[in-house]
Design a protein around this motif. Structure first.
Motif, short mmCIF file in Angstrom:
data_model
loop_
_atom_site.label_atom_id
_atom_site.label_comp_id
_atom_site.label_asym_id
_atom_site.label_seq_id
_atom_site.Cartn_x
_atom_site.Cartn_y
_atom_site.Cartn_z
N LYS A 486 -2.88 -30.57 -46.79
CA LYS A 486 -2.77 -31.29 -47.94
C LYS A 486 -2.35 -30.29 -48.49
CE LYS A 486 -4.52 -33.52 -51.46
NZ LYS A 486 -5.24 -34.85 -52.20
N GLY A 487 -1.21 -29.94 -49.66
CA GLY A 487 -0.82 -29.38 -50.34
C GLY A 487 0.45 -29.37 -51.01
N TYR A 512 7.35 -41.16 -42.34
CA TYR A 512 7.23 -40.48 -44.24
C TYR A 512 6.56 -42.37 -44.99
CZ TYR A 512 10.17 -36.93 -41.86
OH TYR A 512 10.79 -36.22 -40.52
N GLU A 513 5.65 -41.52 -45.93
CA GLU A 513 5.55 -42.38 -46.64
C GLU A 513 6.18 -42.08 -48.26
OE1 GLU A 513 1.34 -43.05 -46.49
OE2 GLU A 513 1.53 -43.39 -44.21
N VAL A 536 -0.50 -33.96 -44.01
CA VAL A 536 0.62 -34.24 -42.96
C VAL A 536 -0.79 -34.32 -42.05
CG1 VAL A 536 0.96 -32.76 -41.76
CG2 VAL A 536 1.93 -32.52 -43.73
N GLU A 537 -0.75 -35.45 -41.46
CA GLU A 537 -1.28 -35.23 -40.21
C GLU A 537 -0.77 -34.78 -39.03
OE1 GLU A 537 -3.01 -38.93 -39.52
OE2 GLU A 537 -4.42 -39.04 -41.45
N ILE A 551 3.98 -38.14 -42.44
CA ILE A 551 3.59 -37.50 -44.07
C ILE A 551 3.84 -38.44 -45.13
CG2 ILE A 551 4.88 -35.12 -45.32
CD1 ILE A 551 6.27 -34.33 -42.79
N GLU A 552 2.90 -38.03 -45.99
CA GLU A 552 2.96 -38.98 -47.17
C GLU A 552 2.86 -37.77 -48.38
OE1 GLU A 552 -0.20 -41.62 -48.09
OE2 GLU A 552 -1.22 -40.40 -45.73
#
Length: 849
Positions: A486-487, A512-513, A536-537, A551-552
């Motif tokens: 996360k960043g 994607y979200e 991100v996972e 990704i959200e």
């Protein structure tokens, strides 16, 4: 402190020889005179600031005296008793001395005695425990070998009663460079103990005894996560003062129903005749209280009450004045800047001055700003604190979750996701694994442990802000390649994203979200900007990049909101289940409506014990109106798998499939349902669940073959014209069959009604009815309205022109509240029109005139 002694022994050889001349001569040779058997003293001076000289007097036998200003070796000393007296030294506005100031010892013949004198100054350090071994507070490691420890309920406590995140006051001594520091006493008092009155996940706040406590990424939750807390839980909170009238919670743990509620705060509006005063917004009645000390406005007091807060008033049983004076030359503070001028600022009511001699760490003077958290060490002068060190507690710029690849104890670094992180004396370490080691340190970590790290960049280093071990290598079942990060987005190149310390790539299968809505890659990247926060996972690739499976967009670290609309997100098990419209997760009531999206499977599978991720809007009482419910496996085994659906572009051959221009491998371990390998032919519609390895290779775990072939697949878009008695619907003259596998977007089956606009994907069956795989409701009724309020119709309704706006307990307000709604006020409203033609406000933002 105890003076440390060390003796180094040496030997000198004294020989005596008798020489004879001739065999029988009577003449004797006088013996050689023995060497004088004196000793030596080696003095080692430590602890003074650079450039400061010691003043040490050495006295001994036969009137011996010598003045020593630094390290020295005194030779040819007569054996006997010597005394070393160290005078105090004033430097950097502080007095450094040696305790005891005088010490006597014996110098013996032919030996060198080594005496170490350690100069230290008194210090009071008020801050948060970040680590153990012994205790780290404000970046200083205090030895606790001979320390007394007190807490609220125990004047004879031990180090086991302390925990990371607790805000404590340490009284002790330290050398100028802090390399040697000892704590004589550590005092811990909870800032508040009482029932939670309200919780806001979206604002990261809880209210206890009328005080507002903010939560951030460094807040330590001892036994429950923030999302698991609920109204009426009794909690103990440790906190530091924020820039406004709120507090920043540093440690929160639940407790059994308390016999006595406690609150620490500053007295305001003291009314001695009425025997009341205020702490924040709360009135305190001390008419029946035992008073310890003299009450005065601005005084810091600890309030004890058996009743707690009743109708906005705390009836105190005891009010104890807390001595906030340091009585030490050195003072260290952990706080948040509340006001700022050219060369000084205020934290926790203390004015801090800085100058050209102040050492800045992890930043510089340009980084000083209101609301910034800093750790300070300095000396008190005329009531102000002259800072010698200012260390910035910066917001994390990157958050990663992964396994440890390497540890270097000499450099205090560890490597996760091919990124090197530096653990310094300010880093906060916590063990959340099954081992639950309280005195957790870097050397207790192992390669293969799963950790979550929040860090910020400082020069060429990524400094660890917080580190939590989630699982040990021995207990972990997940793949080493699994990664979460996360960043803030630094740069975007096509559909590749650069974050601090990481490159994120995407594939055909990446989901994607935006906020709480699923979107395509094109829509996502069209709106993504540098500076946005994302989560991100994915899978770590051989080249060090992360191939994203999900990704959200996100908020900054420490926030629980899922997007800028004020929504929240959290995960948990469904603990009680009334219906699909009403169930409980983490003690919170979750409600759904016709617009709630159920992602991952059909909503009919929701039941008690199912793990879900909830996205939604929060009411003041903590209830959540879910905008999206996402299913999760309880063991998280599918967190890093991907799902692909579509028509095969070629016949299966040599253990490989081609779908959506993507190659997917399979073998005998792959589960194939509703058919066999022989049915994997070009045009066959399949749904594939696949894993991704470190090279980005897809391997099919499960292949589900859909009935029919590509020729039978169809997309229908239009308005629902009819609802049939058997549950089927009619769109553009085509009969649509719904079943438990039908997925819905932008709503659920409750939105099925005549006049609803839908897009349907599916396959025709033998009766030429379209069996729906997915139904997407049009978001055309989602809109944004801006204008001045023309009329207030009721407590929950107003108008913008001719449009009736309705707000409810789940409406998010920005730059105002429901009480600010009045005629003429300009607002911007996000929401949708319901079946009655009323615009339901999901968010109301007040505009400046």
């Amino acid at each position: 402190m105890e003076i440390q002694k060390k003796h180094i022994f040496g030997t000198m050889v004294v020989t005596s020889m008798l020489y004879a001349c001739g065999g029988g001569s009577d003449t004797a040779v006088d013996p050689i005179a023995p060497i004088s058997a004196n000793g030596a003293l080696q003095l080692s001076i430590k602890g003074l600031p650079s450039g400061a000289d010691s003043t040490v007097l050495v006295t001994g036998p036969e009137g011996y005296t010598s003045d020593v200003n630094g390290d020295a070796t005194l030779s040819d000393l007569l054996p006997g008793t010597y005394t070393v007296t160290a005078d105090p030294v004033v430097a950097q506005n502080a007095e450094f001395d040696v305790i005891p100031a005088s010490i006597s010892f014996t110098v013996t013949a032919n030996n060198t005695t080594v005496q170490e004198l350690i100069y230290m100054t008194d210090i009071q350090s008020k801050g948060v425990i970040t680590n153990f071994g012994s205790v780290y507070v404000n970046g200083v490691r205090f030895s606790t070998d001979d320390t007394t420890i007190s807490t609220d309920d125990n004047d004879d406590a031990s180090e086991d009663d302390l925990d990371v995140g607790m805000n404590v006051t340490v009284k002790g001594r330290k050398t100028a460079d802090g390399s040697i520091s000892t704590a004589s006493h550590i005092d811990y008092n909870v800032h508040a103990e009482g029932p939670i009155e309200s919780i806001s996940l979206s604002d990261n706040q809880i209210v206890v005894l009328g005080q507002v406590y903010q939560v951030d990424s460094r807040t330590v939750f001892e036994d429950k996560l923030f999302s698991e807390l609920k109204v009426a839980d009794v909690v103990e909170i440790s906190a530091i003062k924020s820039a406004d009238e709120t507090w920043l919670a540093t440690h929160i743990e639940t407790s059994d129903a308390a016999d006595t509620y406690k609150l620490i705060g500053e007295i305001a509006n003291l009314d001695e005749s009425g025997q009341t005063f205020n702490v924040g917004s709360v009135s305190v009645d001390f008419s029946q209280a035992v008073i310890e000390g003299t009450l005065a406005n601005g005084a810091l007091v600890k309030i004890s009450s058996a009743q707690g807060l009743v109708d906005g008033v705390i009836v105190a049983d005891e009010v104890e004045l807390k001595d906030d004076n340091s009585n030490s030359d050195k003072l260290a503070l952990d706080g948040i800047i509340s006001s700022l001028s050219e060369t000084q600022f205020v934290i926790a009511g203390k004015t801090v001055q800085w100058d050209e001699n102040t050492q800045f760490r992890a930043g510089n003077s340009d980084d000083l700003n209101v609301g910034i958290r800093v750790k300070i060490e300095g000396t008190e002068l005329d009531g102000n604190l002259v800072a010698s060190v200012i260390r910035f507690d910066k917001q994390g710029e990157i958050e990663v979750k992964g396994v440890i690849q390497a540890i270097d104890l000499e450099s205090n670094t560890l490597t996760v996701l091919d990124t090197v992180f530096l653990v310094d004396e300010y880093s906060q370490l916590k063990d959340d694994s099954d081992l639950d080691i309280r005195r957790f340190r870097l050397d207790l970590l192992s390669i293969g442990d799963l950790v979550e790290i929040e860090a910020f960049s400082n020069g060429d280093n990524l400094i660890v802000k917080t580190l939590e071990r989630e699982e040990t290598d021995a207990s972990r079942n997940n793949d080493d390649a699994e990664a979460e990060i996360k960043g803030q987005v630094i740069a975007i190149d096509g559909q590749t994203i650069e974050l601090q310390g990481a490159i994120v790539t995407t594939g055909q299968f990446t989901e994607y979200e935006l906020g709480d809505s699923d979107v395509s890659a094109d829509v996502f990247f069209a709106q993504l900007l540098a500076g946005d926060w994302i989560e991100v996972e994915g899978i770590k690739q051989a080249d060090g990049s992360i191939l994203a499976t999900d990704i959200e967009t996100s908020r900054a670290n420490g926030d629980n909101g899922d997007d800028e609309s004020g929504g929240v997100e959290f995960s948990g098990l469904i603990s009680s289940f009334d219906s699909v419209e009403s169930f409980t997760v983490n003690g919170r009531l979750i409600t759904t409506d016709e617009r709630t999206v159920f992602k991952g499977t059909a909503f009919t599978t929701i039941a008690e014990g199912v793990r879900v991720e909830v996205y939604g809007r929060e009411a003041d009482n903590g209830d959540i109106l879910a905008t999206r419910i996402k299913m999760e496996d309880n063991d998280h085994s599918d967190d890093y798998s991907v799902e692909i659906e579509g028509a095969l572009e070629a016949d299966a051959e040599n253990g490989r499939l081609i779908i959506n221009q993507q190659t997917v491998f399979f073998d005998v371990s792959t589960q194939i349902s509703d058919g066999s390998e022989a049915d994997l032919l070009q045009g066959t519609y399949v749904e594939i669940k696949a894993s991704v390895d470190e090279n980005g290779t897809l391997f099919a775990l499960k292949i589900e073959i859909e009935d029919g072939d590509e020729q039978n697949s169809a997309d229908v878009e239009g308005t629902i014209s009819e609802l049939l008695d058997n549950g089927e619907i009619v769109v553009e003259g085509i009969t649509i069959v719904l079943n438990e596998m039908t997925e819905f977007e932008n709503g659920n089956i409750s939105r099925i009604e005549v006049g609803a606009y839908v897009e349907v994907e599916g396959q025709f069956n033998e009766q030429q009815k379209l069996v729906a795989r997915k139904i997407e409701f049009s978001d055309s009724d989602e809109s944004e309205i801006e204008g001045r309020i023309s009329a207030v119709l009721s407590e929950t309704q107003f108008t913008l022109g001719d449009i009736v706006i309705e707000h409810n307990q789940y409406t998010a307000f920005e730059y105002g509240s429901a009480s600010d709604i009045s005629v003429g006020v300009e607002v911007e409203v996000d929401g949708f029109v319901n079946d009655e033609g009323i615009f339901i406000a999901e968010k109301i933002e007040f505009q400046e005139d």
